[in-house]
Design a protein around this motif. Structure first.
Motif, PDB file in Angstrom:
ATOM      1  N   ILE A  50      44.605  37.745  43.924  1.00 57.42           N
ATOM      2  CA  ILE A  50      45.199  38.888  43.233  1.00 57.42           C
ATOM      3  C   ILE A  50      44.230  39.481  42.216  1.00 57.42           C
ATOM      4  O   ILE A  50      44.122  40.710  42.075  1.00 57.42           O
ATOM      5  CB  ILE A  50      46.516  38.464  42.540  1.00 57.42           C
ATOM      6  N   GLN A  51      43.510  38.649  41.487  1.00 60.98           N
ATOM      7  CA  GLN A  51      42.585  39.153  40.474  1.00 60.98           C
ATOM      8  C   GLN A  51      41.487  40.011  41.098  1.00 60.98           C
ATOM      9  O   GLN A  51      41.131  41.079  40.582  1.00 60.98           O
ATOM     10  CB  GLN A  51      41.979  37.993  39.684  1.00 60.98           C
ATOM     11  N   LEU A  54      43.028  43.337  42.378  1.00 56.11           N
ATOM     12  CA  LEU A  54      43.233  44.296  41.289  1.00 56.11           C
ATOM     13  C   LEU A  54      41.941  45.031  40.946  1.00 56.11           C
ATOM     14  O   LEU A  54      41.945  46.251  40.735  1.00 56.11           O
ATOM     15  CB  LEU A  54      43.782  43.590  40.052  1.00 56.11           C
ATOM     16  N   THR A  74      51.530  39.985  39.840  1.00 54.13           N
ATOM     17  CA  THR A  74      50.415  39.059  39.627  1.00 54.13           C
ATOM     18  C   THR A  74      50.827  37.595  39.685  1.00 54.13           C
ATOM     19  O   THR A  74      50.061  36.753  40.125  1.00 54.13           O
ATOM     20  CB  THR A  74      49.743  39.353  38.278  1.00 54.13           C
TER      21      THR A  74
END
Length: 374
Positions: A50-51, A54, A74
């Protein structure tokens, strides 16, 4: 980019919890996708993916390359993320007693059909999504924290056409769960992820997040409300095993998800989508959950991703009790297929599920509607 913090009821006095959702792309887009990570809070690979996702979405939005709406939750389970026992995050089951965090999501199909039959239903796709969100909205009066969390996640997902749920197994190869009604789209997703195996079902049972999302859209379609083929597409992406956590893997998986979004037209940055091999497709009824036949130390003879023949030895369990000292019991495959996942610890108990195999024939005892162990 938009950021929204969504408050949740605390699971203990003085404890404040929240979800955080990032949203990218135009609000009035014709297509949208929702993705969440760590509904099973101890499954970390999705949190790192997810990081990186993003970061890429921030860049793509700045370049004007987003043609669709993309929402990223998140962390999907702050309740489970508090459950550190003996230094280990145990986020698959609710320690307060409600069971598996990814089971028994709200089933709103009866209410949806009731309203359709009563003539109370929307006319456009955007109205449909708002209507679903209102139906699924959590009850704020004395709600159980876990029930409230599940209702909130489903409500947020209903704002979108498609939903992806990021998980991982114990020790495993990449694999994807989806449904037969969306086989073509699920195959495209598995190709992008280089997933060797795609598991499809019609009705697995258990009330998982992805099923609750898909089944509701299926009810809408059967009720005659405006739906295209992509509405209701959902998939669970098993990002290999719990120990497969690295920036290298997470970057590759984030890029793979963007390739899927390019195919779906949500990303329009003119990057070419690489051609990748098709996965082996197996019906969920053909998935065998192998159990230990005695307590002891498991010694694996086959690794994840390997193909084995029926009756082949995949492991041996060495007994450790006085009456079973040095006694080895063979664990044999009940079907031809691929060893998809196995336990990541080496001491097992009799009757414990220790491996998962995906074959081509229905495994005895597998029944539609009860295909997911807890």
């Amino acid at each position: 980019m938009e950021i929204e913090d969504i408050p949740l009821p605390g699971s203990a006095p003085g404890l404040s919890l929240s979800l955080r959702e990032y949203a990218f792309g135009p609000k009035d887009a014709d297509c949208s996708l929702y993705v969440q990570a760590a509904l099973h809070a101890g499954e970390v690979p999705g949190l790192l993916l997810i990081q990186h996702l993003l970061e890429r979405l921030v860049t793509l939005e700045r370049l004007g390359a987003l043609n669709g709406r993309i929402a990223v939750m998140t962390w999907a389970n702050p309740i489970g993320m508090q459950q550190v026992v003996g230094g280990t995050l145990t986020g698959r089951f609710d320690c307060a007693g409600s069971g598996n965090f990814d089971r028994r999501f709200p089933d709103v199909r009866l209410e949806v059909l009731r309203r359709i039959e009563a003539g109370d239903h929307p006319r456009t796709l955007h109205e449909v999504k708002a209507w679903l969100m209102a139906i699924a909205a959590p009850d704020t009066k004395g709600a159980d924290p876990v029930d409230y969390l599940k209702a909130t996640l489903l409500c947020r997902a209903f704002a979108h056409d498609m939903a992806l749920d990021l998980h991982c197994d114990k020790t495993a190869i990449m694999h994807v769960y989806s449904n037969w009604a969306q086989e073509e789209r699920a195959t495209a997703l598995a190709r992008c992820l280089k997933s060797p195996v795609l598991l499809l079902e019609e009705h697995a049972g258990g009330g998982t997040f992805d099923q609750a999302f898909h089944d509701t859209w299926l009810a809408l379609r059967r009720g005659g409300l405006p739906c295209e083929s992509r509405q209701g597409f959902s998939a669970v992406i098993e990002l290999r095993g719990q120990r497969d956590v690295s920036d290298e893997l997470a970057i590759g998986d984030a890029d793979a998800l963007l390739d899927f979004l390019r195919i779906e037209g949500l990303v329009v940055d003119r990057e070419a989508v690489a051609q990748r091999s098709a996965p082996v497709i197996a019906a969920l009824e053909a998935v065998d959950h192998v159990k230990a036949t005695q307590s002891g130390i498991v010694s694996w003879q086959v690794g994840p991703g390997e193909y084995v023949e029926r009756d082949s030895v995949i492991a041996e369990i060495v007994g450790v009790t006085p009456c079973h000292a040095a006694r080895r019991v063979e664990v044999r495959a009940r079907t031809n297929g691929i060893l998809v996942a196995r336990m990541h610890v080496h001491f097992v108990l009799a009757g414990q599920r220790i491996a998962m195999m995906a074959g081509s024939e229905t495994v005895p005892g597998r029944v539609a509607g009860a295909l997911l162990p807890d």
